[in-house]
Design an enzyme around this catalytic site. Structure first.
Site, PDB file in Angstrom:
ATOM      1  N   ASP A 171      37.545  41.649  32.014  1.00 42.42           N
ATOM      2  CA  ASP A 171      37.514  41.392  33.464  1.00 42.42           C
ATOM      3  C   ASP A 171      38.893  40.890  33.879  1.00 42.42           C
ATOM      4  OD1 ASP A 171      37.025  40.627  36.092  1.00 42.42           O
ATOM      5  OD2 ASP A 171      35.047  39.811  35.647  1.00 42.42           O
ATOM      6  N   ARG A 173      39.886  40.373  37.074  1.00 45.41           N
ATOM      7  CA  ARG A 173      39.894  39.818  38.426  1.00 45.41           C
ATOM      8  C   ARG A 173      40.378  38.374  38.454  1.00 45.41           C
ATOM      9  NH1 ARG A 173      33.798  41.220  40.029  1.00 45.41           N
ATOM     10  NH2 ARG A 173      33.570  40.480  37.876  1.00 45.41           N
TER      11      ARG A 173
END
Length: 239
Positions: A171, A173
């Protein structure tokens, strides 16, 4: 892209790298600046346009576009109803990473479209809140790489392993942009619509008070049930 080619400088005249780069017409970029790039982008976000945009599930809605100083990717704040700012009352909020395939095309490989439309409807029914539409396609790897990850998933990799096979973290983000947008909008405390404990921790670390987690889950279908199971078993999602 963007990409960088890394090579060792072995020229004996390169003791002074800055001077050597100038002689050869090369740009010097400090490694620390590269690592801080996303943080710098977040800190320099500013609202650049705003308009009323009636939505299917909320006729009273407006969109505010935020852009960093360097002219990079815009993030959007969708203000639904009449949320109260400047008080101790937490705002109902959803952080939604853009998903071209799910949000626009109605892809069944994920639950993003359901999450987006469901959040707008729920916030409207609650009287008001904010949905931040963040330019972080494919958990931050972009649309092209997300399609490459889909191809790997079709070969048997789960969604997290596929991202890592492409050279990314599971991930990618970050939530500094979301925290900065909330701050500028006047929201210091939120009731966060999410099933992702990591999102709660990341946003809290950016200085936003999470008063309550509001469950936000939708039924699986035969195309995304493995994806949702992976989010629960490997990502810790509460679904």
């Amino acid at each position: 892209l963007p990409a960088a080619l890394v090579a060792e400088i072995v020229d004996p005249d390169a003791d002074d790298v800055d001077a050597w780069a100038i002689r050869h017409g090369l740009l010097i970029v400090d490694a620390g600046d590269v690592f801080q790039y996303e943080h710098t982008q977040a800190r320099t976000l500013k609202p650049v346009s705003e308009a009323s945009v009636p939505l299917l599930d909320s006729h009273n809605a407006r969109i505010i576009a935020f852009r960093p100083d360097d002219g990079g990717l815009e993030h959007l704040a969708i203000i639904i109803g009449e949320p109260v700012t400047g008080t101790d009352k937490p705002v109902l909020a959803r952080l939604h990473s853009e998903c071209f395939t799910g949000d626009l095309l109605g892809s069944l490989r994920c639950d993003c479209g359901d999450q987006l439309r469901g959040a707008i409807s729920e916030i409207a029914n609650a009287g008001g809140g904010v949905l931040l539409y963040l330019a972080q396609e494919g958990r931050g790897i972009g649309l092209v790489n997300k399609l490459r990850a889909y191809e790997l998933q079709d070969r048997g990799f789960d969604t997290m392993d596929a991202n890592e096979q492409l050279g990314f973290d599971a991930d990618e983000r970050i939530y500094l942009p979301a925290a900065e947008m909330l701050r500028q909008l006047g929201f210091s405390a939120v009731r966060l619509m999410t099933n992702n404990p990591e999102k709660i921790a990341a946003l809290s670390a950016c200085g936003v008070e999470i008063v309550e987690r509001v469950e936000h889950a939708f039924p699986a279908n035969k195309h995304n049930e493995h994806y949702l199971k992976t989010k629960a078993t490997r990502g810790g999602h509460l679904i």
